[in-house]
Design a protein around this motif. Structure first.
Motif, short mmCIF file in Angstrom:
data_model
loop_
_atom_site.label_atom_id
_atom_site.label_comp_id
_atom_site.label_asym_id
_atom_site.label_seq_id
_atom_site.Cartn_x
_atom_site.Cartn_y
_atom_site.Cartn_z
N ALA A 1 4.72 -51.27 10.51
CA ALA A 1 3.47 -50.90 9.86
C ALA A 1 2.31 -51.08 10.84
O ALA A 1 2.22 -52.09 11.53
N GLY A 2 1.45 -50.08 10.91
CA GLY A 2 0.28 -50.15 11.76
C GLY A 2 0.50 -49.71 13.19
O GLY A 2 -0.46 -49.65 13.97
N GLU A 3 1.73 -49.38 13.58
CA GLU A 3 1.97 -48.90 14.94
C GLU A 3 1.43 -47.50 15.14
O GLU A 3 1.36 -46.70 14.21
N ARG A 4 1.07 -47.19 16.40
CA ARG A 4 0.67 -45.85 16.79
C ARG A 4 1.66 -45.36 17.84
O ARG A 4 1.78 -45.95 18.92
N VAL A 5 2.38 -44.29 17.52
CA VAL A 5 3.50 -43.84 18.34
C VAL A 5 3.34 -42.35 18.63
O VAL A 5 3.09 -41.55 17.72
N ALA A 6 3.51 -41.96 19.89
CA ALA A 6 3.52 -40.56 20.27
C ALA A 6 4.95 -40.13 20.57
O ALA A 6 5.73 -40.88 21.16
N ILE A 7 5.29 -38.91 20.15
CA ILE A 7 6.59 -38.33 20.45
C ILE A 7 6.36 -37.15 21.39
O ILE A 7 5.59 -36.24 21.08
N ILE A 8 7.01 -37.17 22.54
CA ILE A 8 6.85 -36.10 23.52
C ILE A 8 8.22 -35.52 23.85
O ILE A 8 9.25 -36.13 23.57
N ARG B 1 2.71 -46.69 22.31
CA ARG B 1 4.17 -46.53 22.39
C ARG B 1 4.49 -45.04 22.47
O ARG B 1 3.92 -44.23 21.71
N VAL B 2 5.38 -44.68 23.37
CA VAL B 2 5.74 -43.28 23.57
C VAL B 2 7.25 -43.12 23.50
O VAL B 2 8.00 -43.87 24.15
N ILE B 3 7.69 -42.14 22.73
CA ILE B 3 9.11 -41.84 22.57
C ILE B 3 9.37 -40.46 23.15
O ILE B 3 8.71 -39.49 22.79
N GLY B 4 10.32 -40.37 24.05
CA GLY B 4 10.71 -39.10 24.64
C GLY B 4 11.94 -38.54 23.94
O GLY B 4 12.94 -39.25 23.79
N VAL B 5 11.86 -37.28 23.52
CA VAL B 5 12.96 -36.64 22.78
C VAL B 5 13.39 -35.39 23.53
O VAL B 5 12.56 -34.61 23.99
N ARG B 6 14.69 -35.21 23.65
CA ARG B 6 15.25 -34.01 24.27
C ARG B 6 16.61 -33.72 23.63
O ARG B 6 17.40 -34.63 23.39
N ASP B 7 16.85 -32.45 23.33
CA ASP B 7 18.13 -32.03 22.75
C ASP B 7 18.50 -32.84 21.51
O ASP B 7 19.66 -33.19 21.29
N GLN C 1 17.84 -35.88 20.73
CA GLN C 1 18.15 -37.28 20.94
C GLN C 1 16.97 -38.00 21.58
O GLN C 1 16.15 -37.39 22.27
N ILE C 2 16.88 -39.30 21.37
CA ILE C 2 15.84 -40.10 22.01
C ILE C 2 16.29 -40.44 23.43
O ILE C 2 17.33 -41.06 23.63
N VAL C 3 15.49 -40.00 24.41
CA VAL C 3 15.79 -40.24 25.82
C VAL C 3 15.22 -41.58 26.26
O VAL C 3 15.83 -42.32 27.02
N PHE C 4 14.00 -41.89 25.77
CA PHE C 4 13.42 -43.21 26.03
C PHE C 4 12.46 -43.58 24.92
O PHE C 4 11.95 -42.72 24.20
N ASP C 5 12.21 -44.87 24.80
CA ASP C 5 11.27 -45.43 23.82
C ASP C 5 10.60 -46.60 24.51
O ASP C 5 11.18 -47.69 24.61
N ARG C 6 9.38 -46.39 25.03
CA ARG C 6 8.74 -47.38 25.90
C ARG C 6 7.26 -47.56 25.56
O ARG C 6 6.63 -46.64 25.04
N PRO C 7 6.69 -48.71 25.93
CA PRO C 7 5.23 -48.82 25.94
C PRO C 7 4.67 -47.78 26.90
O PRO C 7 5.30 -47.46 27.93
N ALA C 8 3.49 -47.26 26.60
CA ALA C 8 2.92 -46.20 27.42
C ALA C 8 2.82 -46.59 28.88
O ALA C 8 3.03 -45.76 29.77
N GLY C 9 2.52 -47.85 29.16
CA GLY C 9 2.37 -48.31 30.53
C GLY C 9 3.65 -48.31 31.33
O GLY C 9 3.62 -48.43 32.56
N GLU C 10 4.79 -48.18 30.64
CA GLU C 10 6.08 -48.17 31.32
C GLU C 10 6.67 -46.77 31.45
O GLU C 10 7.79 -46.60 31.93
N VAL C 11 5.94 -45.77 31.00
CA VAL C 11 6.41 -44.39 31.13
C VAL C 11 6.03 -43.88 32.52
O VAL C 11 4.88 -43.54 32.78
N ASP C 12 7.01 -43.87 33.41
CA ASP C 12 6.74 -43.50 34.79
C ASP C 12 7.28 -42.11 35.11
O ASP C 12 7.87 -41.43 34.26
N GLN C 13 7.09 -41.71 36.36
CA GLN C 13 7.48 -40.36 36.76
C GLN C 13 8.97 -40.09 36.63
O GLN C 13 9.35 -39.01 36.15
N PRO C 14 9.85 -41.01 37.02
CA PRO C 14 11.28 -40.73 36.84
C PRO C 14 11.68 -40.47 35.39
O PRO C 14 12.52 -39.61 35.10
N LEU C 15 11.08 -41.22 34.46
CA LEU C 15 11.36 -40.98 33.04
C LEU C 15 10.93 -39.58 32.63
O LEU C 15 11.66 -38.87 31.92
#
Length: 265
Positions: A28-35, A216-222, A224-238
């Motif tokens: 509750a109260g989280e803010r999450v982006a899905i990319i 918080r950012v969640i990466g989705v592809r095909d 499925q969830i590819v990653f689920d990380r704090p925004a500060g940990e979303v780097d170029q390789p991800l």
């Protein structure tokens, strides 16, 4: 816990598998982006969370309820606590903006009050207040057909804000806006969520906006969830792994501090 998905799959009627074994917990109260790239399953995931779609398998819990174990009436009551912002809001062309915004409360009002509101708006100050946050107060009595795509998106957001839901889901809510307006609109959404402890989940095409506004950012592809990380940990390789074979250079963003690549679509 505001949202919980456990090994959820979703297969559409045409046989296309949109989601594959997705597990997800959002407090509750989280803010999450899905990319993710186009066709990744972002919209399907949001519609599943909104209870607009039923998972083919797996379990869904929303605001402490298991919606598909409720009666139709109970599920409708649950949906009144969920705000869904569409990429292209389904607003009748000749409907006035004030009526479109006040429609956010239809799930909470009695039938009689809802019908009266269609003839005479019952809370003009309330509608004006939400529109003013999005720089649209001057469009209060305009017809929806007179607005641009970006203005219609802001009307849809104003309606969701007026609804005052416990859970706010937004599917590409700023896709028709220029970068400055998109940034301002997302700021309004996030400020509302933080001030009212509303859970906010938004799918976004623009990576730099996701990184700038959501912790918080969640990466989705095909599907499925590819990653689920704090925004500060979303780097170029991800991002490279998420958008492999997709290329579109994002303008420099102080929030992102990355040479991010996102898809062309």
């Amino acid at each position: 816990m505001s949202l919980r998905l456990t090994q959820a799959t979703l297969r559409h009627n045409n046989g296309v598998q949109a989601l594959r074994g997705v597990s997800l917990n959002i407090d509750a109260g989280e803010r999450v982006a899905i990319i993710g790239p186009s066709g990744a399953g972002k919209s399907s995931l949001l519609n599943l969370l909104a209870t607009a779609l039923q998972p083919t398998s797996g379990e869904l819990q929303v605001l402490g309820e298991q919606p598909w174990r409720l009666s139709a009436y109970q599920r409708q009551r649950l949906r009144a606590r969920i705000g869904l912002v569409h990429q292209a809001p389904p607003l009748p062309a000749r409907q006035r903006v004030v009526t479109a915004v006040l429609a956010g409360k239809l799930g909470q009002w009695s039938l009689a009050r809802s019908l009266v509101n269609l003839l005479y708006p019952l809370d003009i100050p309330g509608a004006r207040r939400e529109l003013a946050k999005l720089d649209l107060a001057d469009k209060l009595f305009a017809q929806c057909q007179q607005l641009s795509g970006g203005q219609l998106q802001r009307v849809g957001i104003a309606r969701a804000l007026y609804q005052a839901p416990d859970l706010l889901l937004a599917d590409e809510p700023v896709s028709a806006m220029d970068p400055v307006l998109a940034n301002h609109t997302l700021s309004v959404l996030c400020q509302h969520a933080e001030a009212n402890r509303v859970t906010l989940v938004a799918s976004l095409h623009a990576v730099e906006l996701a990184l700038a506004h959501f912790p918080r950012v969640i990466g989705v592809r095909d599907g499925q969830i590819v990653f689920d990380r704090p925004a500060g940990e979303v780097d170029q390789p991800l991002l490279d792994a998420l958008y492999v074979n997709q290329q579109l250079l994002v303008p420099d963003s102080p929030a992102a501090a990355l040479s991010v690549q996102i898809p062309r679509c």
